[in-house]
Design a protein around this motif. Structure first.
Motif, PDB file in Angstrom:
ATOM      1  N   ASP A 193       4.374 -26.762  72.465  1.00 47.01           N
ATOM      2  CA  ASP A 193       3.088 -27.466  72.415  1.00 47.01           C
ATOM      3  C   ASP A 193       2.002 -26.772  73.226  1.00 47.01           C
ATOM      4  N   LEU A 194       2.378 -25.975  74.202  1.00 46.78           N
ATOM      5  CA  LEU A 194       1.383 -25.445  75.128  1.00 46.78           C
ATOM      6  C   LEU A 194       0.439 -24.422  74.509  1.00 46.78           C
ATOM      7  N   PRO A 195       0.886 -23.526  73.631  1.00 49.97           N
ATOM      8  CA  PRO A 195      -0.088 -22.556  73.087  1.00 49.97           C
ATOM      9  C   PRO A 195      -0.997 -23.122  72.006  1.00 49.97           C
ATOM     10  N   LEU A 196      -0.763 -24.359  71.534  1.00 46.95           N
ATOM     11  CA  LEU A 196      -1.580 -24.918  70.466  1.00 46.95           C
ATOM     12  C   LEU A 196      -2.988 -25.205  70.979  1.00 46.95           C
ATOM     13  N   PRO A 197      -4.036 -24.957  70.162  1.00 48.84           N
ATOM     14  CA  PRO A 197      -5.412 -25.235  70.606  1.00 48.84           C
ATOM     15  C   PRO A 197      -5.665 -26.732  70.670  1.00 48.84           C
ATOM     16  N   ARG A 198      -6.302 -27.161  71.715  1.00 50.08           N
ATOM     17  CA  ARG A 198      -6.640 -28.568  71.903  1.00 50.08           C
ATOM     18  C   ARG A 198      -7.725 -28.664  72.957  1.00 50.08           C
ATOM     19  N   PRO A 199      -8.476 -29.752  72.990  1.00 54.23           N
ATOM     20  CA  PRO A 199      -9.425 -29.964  74.088  1.00 54.23           C
ATOM     21  C   PRO A 199      -8.678 -30.027  75.414  1.00 54.23           C
ATOM     22  N   PRO A 200      -9.279 -29.569  76.491  1.00 60.80           N
ATOM     23  CA  PRO A 200      -8.576 -29.565  77.783  1.00 60.80           C
ATOM     24  C   PRO A 200      -8.097 -30.937  78.218  1.00 60.80           C
ATOM     25  N   HIS A 201      -8.861 -31.998  77.905  1.00 61.96           N
ATOM     26  CA  HIS A 201      -8.437 -33.321  78.358  1.00 61.96           C
ATOM     27  C   HIS A 201      -7.334 -33.906  77.481  1.00 61.96           C
ATOM     28  N   HIS A 202      -6.886 -33.172  76.455  1.00 70.57           N
ATOM     29  CA  HIS A 202      -5.727 -33.597  75.683  1.00 70.57           C
ATOM     30  C   HIS A 202      -4.434 -32.998  76.244  1.00 70.57           C
ATOM     31  N   LEU A 203      -4.489 -32.499  77.453  1.00 73.92           N
ATOM     32  CA  LEU A 203      -3.302 -32.078  78.199  1.00 73.92           C
ATOM     33  C   LEU A 203      -3.414 -32.682  79.587  1.00 73.92           C
ATOM     34  N   GLN A 204      -2.500 -33.569  79.935  1.00 74.88           N
ATOM     35  CA  GLN A 204      -2.558 -34.235  81.224  1.00 74.88           C
ATOM     36  C   GLN A 204      -1.265 -33.990  82.002  1.00 74.88           C
ATOM     37  N   TRP A 205      -1.363 -34.193  83.312  1.00 79.03           N
ATOM     38  CA  TRP A 205      -0.231 -33.995  84.207  1.00 79.03           C
ATOM     39  C   TRP A 205       0.020 -35.298  84.950  1.00 79.03           C
ATOM     40  N   ILE A 206       1.246 -35.806  84.836  1.00 83.77           N
ATOM     41  CA  ILE A 206       1.592 -37.066  85.487  1.00 83.77           C
ATOM     42  C   ILE A 206       2.694 -36.815  86.516  1.00 83.77           C
ATOM     43  N   GLU A 207       2.731 -37.665  87.481  1.00 81.44           N
ATOM     44  CA  GLU A 207       3.727 -37.534  88.546  1.00 81.44           C
ATOM     45  C   GLU A 207       5.075 -38.052  88.061  1.00 81.44           C
TER      46      GLU A 207
END
Length: 675
Positions: free
Chosen positions: A119-133
């Motif tokens: 999923d990581l190399p796919l193009p997407r808006p930056p806010h469509h990738l989030q980091w959770i604890e």
């Protein structure tokens, strides 16, 4: 927001620059082209999704309850979006402004899942990738397909944040499900005004053929009870319960309260907010019902242009308020400091530069304050520190003034898209009274005209298309019956044959009959003809009142009418000019329409080249003042008399222009050439 969301690295720090705001919603969509979505600042071009393939459903109805922003307490107020499917089911979402922008473009994320390496190399808006604890065990127990690349894969899917002895593990997540608007098949409904204008502006600007509909806030409030009957039973019970609490009515008996949950009891204010939240459900289900959908207005590109003027005008008002606030704060800081120095006995011969500081320009105030500080025995460091503070305030004023000029240019730009501004207004301003040679509508500027456009909210053609009142139709029918009966009672001896009705032929025939009967000395015949003439005059007056009803309604909406006191409010009887009274509601637009007429008349009475001053204002003022009234009261009466007569002429010409425009597409051009 979890603690992990705030710990994103620099590559995703651009999300904060996409902070939700109405500017993001409007300008973000404005940047979106047909083939690609261009995200502001750091976001790159991303291929637009195939909306038709993602939304195979034939017809969806979508209702919005826009309340984007935050309360004074800082509590978020997202937009309620209800999507009703053709099978009768629905989904409800609470979208922030960024999600609302995504809903119109690349899809709003409503569910997340843990990201895989693919999923990581796919193009997407930056806010469509989030980091959770996540827990440490999730990092330690991660298993890769290739054990040799386990650490490399974990480095891409996990982040380790360490502050002292505390270690935080963050896990990458990508959208699992998104919801997207399909402009080709979806029907969108929203309440007119506020964010509804902004949605109308951006959506119809990008999708001109979209089925976009609006309903007024007042009709919606009146129809809430009827719209509730269209909702599913479970939602209907909740909506009725909250609506009863908000309106203070007796709540209906609950049938299955266990489905409502054990929510805390709502206050009346909270119940009003909760009741408004159900408007998204009501709109979505009302649009799917043929009878209820008639209460909505289908918006066109012309309505979009009106909405653009509304948004631009409110932006200009906010910029003006910010500039005035900055100037007032500067003057207050300057006034307090100078007065303190004036009262200081160590600073002789220091006075204010002007008796009234409001008349001083900001640059003069800076020079005065600098000279005052120089005379004092304060240290140079203190003087420089105070001057830096005022320079920053002056820079703030300059920035506010520059932004106001930018917003005024933007208002002028959106006004140029209206034929009312580019064709009708220039023709109107060139009109001259043939008797006196004085200008009629010369002093209508862009700000005043924009006030009226914003106040109307829709083209004046919609006022002309309003159905005739039942009372007017009954009155006209009664007058026609009376005229037919009166004509039948006329003895026809020696009179010409009655022509076919229409074109004023009946009036000419009655006049000819009256002249013949009078010359012949037939008193009974003359009396019957006079009775028929009176009946004809009443019919003409009834038709004229019905035709002038839209004009009178607009004048009343502007607050320039005169009404009988005691009929609409507990005030003394007699002719009353409407004004605001504590505890009573008004049916006119004070801020936009009436103040726009006030500004126009204020410019007129300062010069002698206007018809409304020389022929209306001055004669009325002199006549009223001669009757023993005070000079100020005579001025106010004559002022509003001139404004009322002037606006009646403007609206009458506007209506005539709209009729010509509806009758033939080339009519506005003919008006412009005739001017």
């Amino acid at each position: 927001m979890s603690s992990g969301e705030g710990a994103q690295d620099a590559s995703h720090a651009c999300d904060s620059r996409l902070a939700p705001s109405l500017t993001v919603l409007r300008h973000g969509l404005a940047l979106c082209g047909e083939g690609a979505i261009v995200w502001p600042q750091c976001c790159g071009a991303i291929a637009a999704p195939s909306l038709g393939k993602e939304c195979p459903l034939k017809k969806r109805t979508i209702g919005f309850h826009p309340c984007v922003g935050k309360k004074a307490s800082g509590q978020s107020r997202p937009t309620s979006v209800v999507i009703r499917q053709p099978d009768g089911t629905h989904e409800a979402f609470e979208l922030t402004e960024q999600q609302l922008l995504d809903f119109f473009t690349c899809g709003a994320v409503v569910a997340w899942r843990n990201a895989a390496l693919a999923d990581l190399p796919l193009p997407r808006p930056p806010h469509h990738l989030q980091w959770i604890e996540v827990e440490q065990e999730a990092y330690d127990g991660y298993e890769a397909r290739d054990s040799a690349r386990r650490d490399d894969e974990r480095g891409q899917l996990f982040r380790i944040m360490q502050e002292g002895d505390e270690v935080t593990v963050l896990r990458a997540q990508v959208p699992e499900r998104t919801v997207t608007l399909d402009p080709a098949t979806d029907t969108v409904g929203v309440v007119n005004g506020g964010l509804g204008y902004q949605l109308m502006e951006v959506l119809l600007g990008r999708f001109p053929d979209m089925d976009f509909r609006v309903i007024g806030s007042t009709p919606l409030k009146e129809l809430r009870e009827a719209f509730d009957r269209l909702l599913p039973r479970a939602v209907q019970r909740k909506a009725e319960k909250v609506r009863a609490k908000a309106t203070g009515e007796a709540p209906a008996e609950a049938e299955d309260d266990e489905e409502d949950g054990n929510d805390a009891p709502l206050t009346k204010s909270g119940a009003k907010d909760a009741n408004a939240k159900f408007d998204a459900h009501r709109i979505a289900y009302a649009l799917s019902d043929d009878t209820a959908a008639k209460h909505f207005m289908r918006c066109t590109l012309r309505h979009r242009d009106y909405a653009s003027v509304t948004v631009a005008y409110h932006d200009l008002e906010l910029a003006r308020d910010a500039r005035v606030a900055a100037e007032q704060q500067f003057r207050q800081a300057h006034r307090a400091e100078v007065r303190r120095l004036v009262q200081d006995p160590r600073v002789p011969y220091v006075t204010l530069a002007s008796a009234d500081e409001k008349d001083q320009r900001i640059e003069m105030l800076l020079a005065t304050y600098q000279a005052t500080l120089t005379i004092s025995d304060a240290s140079e460091q203190t003087i420089e520190r105070k001057m830096q503070k005022l320079r920053r305030a002056h820079e703030r004023i300059q920035n506010a003034a520059a932004f106001e000029e930018e917003m005024e240019a933007n208002l002028e730009r959106v006004l140029n898209a209206l034929p009312e501004y580019t064709e009708f207004l220039p023709w109107l301003k060139e009109q001259v009274d043939p008797e006196t040679g004085l200008f009629l509508g010369k002093y209508i500027g862009p700000r005043i005209f924009a006030r009226w456009i914003v106040g109307f909210g829709a083209p004046l053609a919609s006022r002309l298309q309003e159905p005739m009142r039942a009372t007017d139709a009954e009155r006209i029918a009664a007058c026609k019956a009376a005229l037919t009966e009166a004509i039948a009672d006329i003895p026809r001896d020696g009179l010409p044959e009655q022509p076919a009705a229409g074109g004023g032929k009946t009036r000419e025939w009655l006049l000819a009959c009256e002249r013949i009967a009078q010359e012949a000395g037939q008193s009974e015949q003359l009396a019957a003809v006079c009775t028929a003439r009176d009946a004809y005059r009443k019919l003409v007056n009834a038709k004229k009142c019905a035709a002038d009803r839209p004009l009178n309604r607009v004048i009343a909406f502007m607050g320039l009418h005169v009404r009988n006191g005691g009929k609409y409010a507990e005030v003394p009887k007699g002719l009353q000019f409407p004004r605001r009274r504590k505890g009573f509601t008004t049916n006119h637009n004070e801020k936009l329409m009436r103040q726009g007429a006030y500004q126009w008349m204020s410019g007129i009475i300062k010069r002698n080249d206007s018809y409304w001053k020389m022929r209306v204002y001055l004669p009325v003022k002199a006549r009223i003042h001669a009757s023993g009234t005070t000079k100020m009261k005579a001025h106010r009466t004559a002022f509003w008399r001139g404004a009322t007569n002037g606006m009646r002429w403007v609206i009458r010409q506007w209506f005539a222009w709209e009729r010509r425009r509806m009758g033939a597409a080339e009519a506005p051009n003919d008006i412009a050439h005739a001017a």
